[in-house]
Design a protein around this motif. Sequence first.
Motif, short mmCIF file in Angstrom:
data_model
loop_
_atom_site.label_atom_id
_atom_site.label_comp_id
_atom_site.label_asym_id
_atom_site.label_seq_id
_atom_site.Cartn_x
_atom_site.Cartn_y
_atom_site.Cartn_z
N PHE A 264 48.64 -70.27 -66.66
CA PHE A 264 47.73 -69.14 -66.75
C PHE A 264 48.29 -67.84 -66.20
O PHE A 264 47.60 -66.83 -66.15
N ARG A 265 49.58 -67.87 -65.81
CA ARG A 265 50.25 -66.62 -65.51
C ARG A 265 50.41 -65.77 -66.76
O ARG A 265 50.57 -64.56 -66.68
N ALA A 266 50.36 -66.45 -67.91
CA ALA A 266 50.50 -65.73 -69.19
C ALA A 266 49.17 -65.23 -69.72
O ALA A 266 49.12 -64.66 -70.81
N ILE A 267 48.10 -65.43 -68.96
CA ILE A 267 46.75 -65.07 -69.40
C ILE A 267 46.17 -64.02 -68.47
O ILE A 267 46.17 -64.19 -67.25
N ASP A 268 45.68 -62.94 -69.04
CA ASP A 268 45.03 -61.89 -68.25
C ASP A 268 43.57 -61.78 -68.71
O ASP A 268 43.31 -61.64 -69.90
N ILE A 269 42.64 -61.88 -67.76
CA ILE A 269 41.22 -61.83 -68.10
C ILE A 269 40.55 -60.74 -67.27
O ILE A 269 40.60 -60.77 -66.03
N THR A 270 39.94 -59.77 -67.95
CA THR A 270 39.22 -58.68 -67.29
C THR A 270 37.72 -58.88 -67.48
O THR A 270 37.26 -59.00 -68.62
N ILE A 271 36.99 -58.93 -66.37
CA ILE A 271 35.53 -59.11 -66.43
C ILE A 271 34.89 -58.10 -65.48
O ILE A 271 35.03 -58.22 -64.26
N PRO A 272 34.19 -57.09 -66.00
CA PRO A 272 33.55 -56.13 -65.12
C PRO A 272 32.51 -56.81 -64.22
O PRO A 272 31.73 -57.65 -64.70
N PRO A 273 32.49 -56.51 -62.93
CA PRO A 273 31.50 -57.12 -62.03
C PRO A 273 30.08 -56.66 -62.36
O PRO A 273 29.88 -55.57 -62.91
N GLY A 274 29.13 -57.49 -62.02
CA GLY A 274 27.73 -57.15 -62.23
C GLY A 274 27.22 -57.45 -63.62
O GLY A 274 26.12 -57.06 -63.98
N THR A 275 28.03 -58.15 -64.41
CA THR A 275 27.61 -58.52 -65.75
C THR A 275 27.18 -59.99 -65.79
O THR A 275 27.32 -60.73 -64.81
N LEU A 276 26.70 -60.39 -66.95
CA LEU A 276 26.25 -61.76 -67.13
C LEU A 276 27.36 -62.77 -66.88
O LEU A 276 27.11 -63.92 -66.54
N LEU A 277 28.62 -62.33 -67.04
CA LEU A 277 29.76 -63.22 -66.87
C LEU A 277 30.52 -62.95 -65.57
O LEU A 277 31.57 -63.54 -65.34
N SER A 278 29.99 -62.09 -64.73
CA SER A 278 30.57 -61.85 -63.40
C SER A 278 29.47 -61.41 -62.46
O SER A 278 29.53 -60.34 -61.84
N ALA A 279 28.44 -62.25 -62.36
CA ALA A 279 27.26 -61.90 -61.57
C ALA A 279 27.62 -61.85 -60.08
O ALA A 279 28.47 -62.59 -59.60
N GLN A 280 26.97 -60.97 -59.38
CA GLN A 280 27.23 -60.76 -57.96
C GLN A 280 26.12 -61.37 -57.12
O GLN A 280 24.93 -61.27 -57.44
N PHE A 281 26.49 -62.03 -56.03
CA PHE A 281 25.53 -62.61 -55.09
C PHE A 281 24.57 -61.53 -54.59
O PHE A 281 25.00 -60.41 -54.34
N PRO A 282 23.26 -61.83 -54.52
CA PRO A 282 22.61 -63.14 -54.63
C PRO A 282 21.99 -63.44 -56.00
O PRO A 282 20.93 -64.06 -56.08
N ALA A 283 22.62 -63.04 -57.06
CA ALA A 283 22.09 -63.39 -58.39
C ALA A 283 22.06 -64.90 -58.55
O ALA A 283 22.98 -65.60 -58.11
N PRO A 284 21.04 -65.45 -59.19
CA PRO A 284 20.97 -66.90 -59.39
C PRO A 284 22.01 -67.36 -60.41
O PRO A 284 22.27 -66.66 -61.39
#
Length: 422
Positions: A264-284
């Motif tokens: 996975f060094r060959a894989i780059d994944i960008t996910i903006p925080p606060g979205t459905l796929l990068s929820a921030q605590f204390p989101a359920p």
Amino acid sequence: MGPNIGQRVATLLAQSGAAVACVDRDAQTAKECSELAAREGVDTLAIAGDVSSAGALHSLDVAVMAPVFVEDELAGWVGNAIHQVDMGAMSPGRAPLAVDAYREGINIRGLKLVREGVIDQQIFQLFSDNVRMPRYQNMDLRAQISANLAAGAKLESLIEKYGLDAYRESCEISLDLAEQSARERIRNLPDGHYEREEFLDYDHAYRLRATLDVDGDTLRFDLSGTDPQSRTFINSAEPCTVANMHNILACQLFPDLDVNEGTFRAIDITIPPGTLLSAQFPAPTSGASTLAGWKAQQLALGLISQAVMGSDQEFRAQAQWGWAFTEASWSGRDREQRWFSMKGDSTMHGGGARRHADGIDVANIAGSTNTALPSVESYELRYPVLYRSRGIVPDSEGAVSSAAASPGSGHGSSTASTRPTT
């Protein structure tokens, strides 16, 4: 043996915390938890279950990590993660009505569970007092500790045979070779830009969006454009999203290669925080692994299927696998007044077809390593449940063209009819 021992993952990590040998999507859990344990101190085992800081897939996952020392030097880590059947949420198991993580049960950010070879009974009791099935779950947690002790002893024996320097060198070689083979596979794909959208219908319709750029020997995923995090349990934290996407890549693009963190060094994944796929605590997030997390898998599956078309890897393209939280769940007390919680038949949808082959009639989610469907008798033996029927509905995956059809060629997804007993 506890009620959920069938879902498990074992991981071997190098001194640096890099996953050298691992299976299933919970490898990300192990990596994040080892880093947590390293911060807390490497003199003992650590327990971690918090999705925001420890990398668990969702709030029911508990990882136990242990350092392995050889002549007072840290040689590496062993660890395992399991889905505990309950964490004391507002409802048994997952908490679909939760609006924050505090309603999803006890939050464990990392605790020293074993000190100098002895279980800390206060920590263990804290866990027991906050779950609904301590009789079973205590055995699960003890099994996790025992598994690490056994794995650690085997690793110590291996290092004694070949030496610590040789072991460390082999770890680095394994990571480098995995990266090299992954980049060679990616170079076979044509450079290009691909887009995919998915929707998740819960309290309203959520949009999840991802793009993929194939750039030489690197894959760059960008999940920008995904809707903001929800107030419901469908959210996925970033480690869960990354782990689910890694799992699809391992199973769809690299199934014949040795896969570890080097891959996975060959894989780059960008996910903006606060979205459905990068929820921030204390989101359920108790539904993460089977809701937004599954959608992350579908995004990756769709993008890779586009990318491999027109290459010598075209045979790896797949239709989407069945997606839904299909299990029937019961909880209550049995005839002996013992609390029980049952998840039944959660792997009863189909696997996506390829151009020249049918999909799997009865499958789990795409990329799962536990696509087994327990027998009716095993459910009835353990739980106060009586099955009236269970079987495959012919052709429920869609009609087969008359030209391709042959007698008895129909396939389908499964259905079950059960009723509780008292």
